[in-house]
Motif scaffolding. Structure first.
Motif, mmCIF file in Angstrom:
data_model
loop_
_atom_site.group_PDB
_atom_site.id
_atom_site.type_symbol
_atom_site.label_atom_id
_atom_site.label_comp_id
_atom_site.label_asym_id
_atom_site.label_seq_id
_atom_site.Cartn_x
_atom_site.Cartn_y
_atom_site.Cartn_z
ATOM 1 N N ARG A 104 112.609 124.233 60.061
ATOM 2 C CA ARG A 104 112.523 125.476 59.302
ATOM 3 C C ARG A 104 111.448 125.318 58.239
ATOM 4 N N ALA A 105 110.454 126.195 58.275
ATOM 5 C CA ALA A 105 109.364 126.131 57.311
ATOM 6 C C ALA A 105 108.643 127.471 57.281
ATOM 7 N N ASP A 106 108.008 127.752 56.172
ATOM 8 C CA ASP A 106 107.245 128.982 55.953
ATOM 9 C C ASP A 106 105.770 128.689 56.187
ATOM 10 N N TYR A 107 105.140 129.430 57.073
ATOM 11 C CA TYR A 107 103.734 129.137 57.358
ATOM 12 C C TYR A 107 102.797 129.528 56.225
ATOM 13 N N SER B 258 96.399 117.576 59.705
ATOM 14 C CA SER B 258 97.513 116.996 60.461
ATOM 15 C C SER B 258 97.507 117.369 61.932
ATOM 16 N N PHE B 259 96.792 118.444 62.310
ATOM 17 C CA PHE B 259 96.908 118.976 63.668
ATOM 18 C C PHE B 259 95.543 119.191 64.317
ATOM 19 N N ASP B 260 95.552 119.114 65.641
ATOM 20 C CA ASP B 260 94.362 119.403 66.434
ATOM 21 C C ASP B 260 94.298 120.868 66.833
ATOM 22 N N ALA B 261 95.445 121.557 66.828
ATOM 23 C CA ALA B 261 95.481 122.958 67.234
ATOM 24 C C ALA B 261 96.693 123.636 66.618
ATOM 25 N N VAL B 262 96.583 124.944 66.446
ATOM 26 C CA VAL B 262 97.680 125.773 65.963
ATOM 27 C C VAL B 262 97.879 126.924 66.922
ATOM 28 N N LEU B 263 99.118 127.161 67.302
ATOM 29 C CA LEU B 263 99.486 128.344 68.075
ATOM 30 C C LEU B 263 100.083 129.375 67.130
ATOM 31 N N ALA B 264 99.641 130.618 67.250
ATOM 32 C CA ALA B 264 100.213 131.720 66.469
ATOM 33 C C ALA B 264 100.494 132.854 67.448
ATOM 34 N N MET B 265 101.689 132.825 68.033
ATOM 35 C CA MET B 265 102.042 133.756 69.100
ATOM 36 C C MET B 265 102.938 134.877 68.552
ATOM 37 N N GLU B 266 102.320 136.018 68.309
ATOM 38 C CA GLU B 266 103.015 137.185 67.754
ATOM 39 C C GLU B 266 103.715 136.860 66.443
ATOM 40 N N SER B 267 103.149 135.966 65.672
ATOM 41 C CA SER B 267 103.747 135.602 64.387
ATOM 42 C C SER B 267 102.943 136.122 63.203
ATOM 43 N N THR C 199 100.348 119.967 79.063
ATOM 44 C CA THR C 199 99.139 119.344 78.521
ATOM 45 C C THR C 199 99.330 117.917 78.037
ATOM 46 N N GLY C 200 100.562 117.482 77.812
ATOM 47 C CA GLY C 200 100.798 116.170 77.236
ATOM 48 C C GLY C 200 100.662 116.136 75.732
ATOM 49 N N ALA C 201 100.554 117.323 75.111
ATOM 50 C CA ALA C 201 100.418 117.394 73.656
ATOM 51 C C ALA C 201 101.746 117.094 72.961
ATOM 52 N N GLN C 202 101.647 116.732 71.693
ATOM 53 C CA GLN C 202 102.802 116.590 70.811
ATOM 54 C C GLN C 202 102.903 117.880 69.995
ATOM 55 N N VAL C 203 104.036 118.566 70.043
ATOM 56 C CA VAL C 203 104.139 119.896 69.438
ATOM 57 C C VAL C 203 105.209 119.909 68.347
ATOM 58 N N THR C 204 104.834 120.475 67.211
ATOM 59 C CA THR C 204 105.768 120.724 66.116
ATOM 60 C C THR C 204 105.884 122.230 65.941
ATOM 61 N N GLY C 205 107.097 122.752 66.065
ATOM 62 C CA GLY C 205 107.322 124.180 65.890
ATOM 63 C C GLY C 205 107.957 124.477 64.552
ATOM 64 N N VAL C 206 107.488 125.521 63.882
ATOM 65 C CA VAL C 206 108.097 125.944 62.625
ATOM 66 C C VAL C 206 108.490 127.414 62.723
ATOM 67 N N THR C 207 109.596 127.754 62.074
ATOM 68 C CA THR C 207 110.090 129.122 62.009
ATOM 69 C C THR C 207 110.913 129.266 60.742
ATOM 70 N N VAL C 208 111.035 130.495 60.253
ATOM 71 C CA VAL C 208 111.865 130.738 59.070
ATOM 72 C C VAL C 208 113.320 130.989 59.442
ATOM 73 N N VAL D 219 99.871 119.572 68.002
ATOM 74 C CA VAL D 219 99.849 121.036 68.001
ATOM 75 C C VAL D 219 100.943 121.566 67.087
ATOM 76 N N LEU D 220 100.581 122.537 66.266
ATOM 77 C CA LEU D 220 101.547 123.251 65.439
ATOM 78 C C LEU D 220 101.806 124.605 66.067
ATOM 79 N N ASP D 221 103.065 124.891 66.387
ATOM 80 C CA ASP D 221 103.464 126.216 66.871
ATOM 81 C C ASP D 221 104.013 126.970 65.666
ATOM 82 N N ALA D 222 103.187 127.824 65.076
ATOM 83 C CA ALA D 222 103.516 128.501 63.821
ATOM 84 C C ALA D 222 104.226 129.812 64.109
ATOM 85 N N GLY D 223 105.550 129.766 64.018
ATOM 86 C CA GLY D 223 106.382 130.894 64.434
ATOM 87 C C GLY D 223 106.868 130.617 65.843
ATOM 88 N N CYS D 224 107.583 129.496 66.000
ATOM 89 C CA CYS D 224 107.891 128.947 67.328
ATOM 90 C C CYS D 224 109.000 129.682 68.056
#
Length: 276
Positions: free
Chosen positions: A119-122, A131-140, A85-94, A67-72
Motif C-alpha cells: 500500500r503506497a501513494d504514487y 530504483s526502477f527500470d520501468a513504470v507501468l501506469a495502467m488507468e491509474s 518478461t522475467g522482470a521483478q515487479v513491485t505493485g503499489v495501490t492505495v 518494474v513499478l506497477d503504479a496503481g496495480c
C-alpha cells in the motif's frame, strides 16, 4: 471545467469496496479490454490481458528489469509482466483490499519472490531515486489528484534511460464540453486529457515520447462486450452479493459506455527518461 478531486484515502476506500466484485468479473484486472472487432469472441479476461501485453511490449522489458506497477489493482497484470518478461515487479495501490488480494494471487502462482505488492501513494513513493527500470501506469493517472507531482515521482524513481508505460483514457476532438463534463461528474475522474495533452504533461515532467497508439474503438468502443461479460457472471454475482449489486454493476457499465468512442478514446504510450 469543474473537476471532482478524490484524495488517496477516499480512492482507496472505493477500491476496497469494489475489489471483490471486480475480481469476480475480470480476474484480477481493473483496466479495460482489447478486441479486434465485433466478431472477436475472446473472453473479457483474455482481452484485458492484451492491454497488458501491449504496454509491456512498448516498454521492451527484459529479464531482471525492476518494474513499478503504479496503481496495480488486483495484481494480475504485474504477474503477467513478470512471467512473460522475467522482470521483478513491485505493485503499489492505495487500497489495502487490493494489496491483500494481489498478494494472495502471487502466492497461489508461486511468484511471491518476483512480484510483491504494498500500500503506497504514487504522489509520494517510498522508494529511492533510480530504483526502477520501468513504470507501468495502467488507468491509474486519470485518478491522480496532482498529476504533475506523480510524474515527478516517476521521473525520480526511474533510472536514466528508464521508461513509463501509459494506458489511459483520452478525450477525442469531437467531444463536446458538456459531454466530457458529465463524464467527469459521473466518475470523479481528475485527468481526462487528449492524447497530445498526455504527451505535453509527460514532456513537461522531463520525459521524451517514444511511442503512442490510439486504440479507442477497439477498447472503449466495445461497450456491449463488457455488458455481455457482466451478464455471463450474473449468477455468481447474485449468489455472492445479491441481485441489487448485480443490477448496479450492469447499470454502471451501461452508463459508463453510453458516451461514444469517437468522444472518449484510449491510448497506450511509452515515455523515456533521458540518460543525461
Amino acid at each position: 471545467m469543474a473537476k471532482t478531486v478524490i484524495g488517496p484515502d477516499e480512492m482507496g476506500r472505493r477500491y476496497d469496496e469494489s475489489a471483490s466484485m471486480t475480481d469476480l468479473l475480470n480476474e484480477g484486472q481493473v483496466h479495460l479490454s482489447y478486441w479486434y472487432g465485433e466478431e472477436d469472441t475472446t473472453p473479457l479476461r483474455e482481452a484485458s490481458r492484451r492491454i497488458t501485453r501491449k504496454v509491456a511490449d512498448a516498454l521492451n522489458l527484459r529479464a531482471g528489469d525492476r518494474v513499478l506497477d503504479a496503481g496495480c489493482g488486483l495484481g494480475l497484470p504485474a504477474l503477467d509482466v513478470a512471467e512473460a518478461t522475467g522482470a521483478q515487479v513491485t505493485g503499489v495501490t492505495v487500497s489495502q483490499a487490493e494489496v491483500d488480494a494481489a498478494t494472495a494471487r502471487a502466492a497461489a502462482a508461486g511468484m511471491q519472490e518476483r512480484v510483491r505488492y504494498q500500500r503506497a501513494d504514487y504522489m509520494a513513493l517510498p522508494f529511492a531515486d533510480a530504483s526502477f527500470d520501468a513504470v507501468l501506469a495502467m488507468e491509474s493517472l486519470i485518478h491522480a489528484p496532482d498529476l504533475d507531482r506523480v510524474l515527478r515521482e516517476f521521473h525520480r524513481v526511474l533510472r536514466p534511460g528508464g521508461r513509463v508505460g501509459l494506458v489511459d483514457y483520452t478525450v477525442e476532438s469531437e467531444a463536446s464540453a458538456r459531454e466530457v463534463e458529465e463524464f467527469f461528474a459521473a466518475l470523479g475522474l481528475t485527468n481526462l486529457l487528449t492524447l497530445p495533452g498526455w504527451i505535453e504533461k509527460f514532456t513537461a515532467a522531463g520525459f521524451a515520447v517514444e511511442e503512442y497508439t490510439q486504440c479507442g474503438p477497439r477498447v472503449f468502443g466495445m461497450g456491449p462486450k463488457y455488458i455481455e461479460a457482466a451478464r455471463g457472471v450474473r449468477e455468481s454475482v447474485v449468489a455472492r452479493f445479491g441481485d441489487e449489486a448485480y443490477q448496479g454493476l450492469e447499470g454502471g457499465l451501461s452508463g459508463f459506455f453510453e458516451i461514444s468512442a469517437d468522444r472518449i478514446g484510449y491510448a497506450v504510450a511509452a515515455f523515456g527518461k533521458p540518460r543525461a
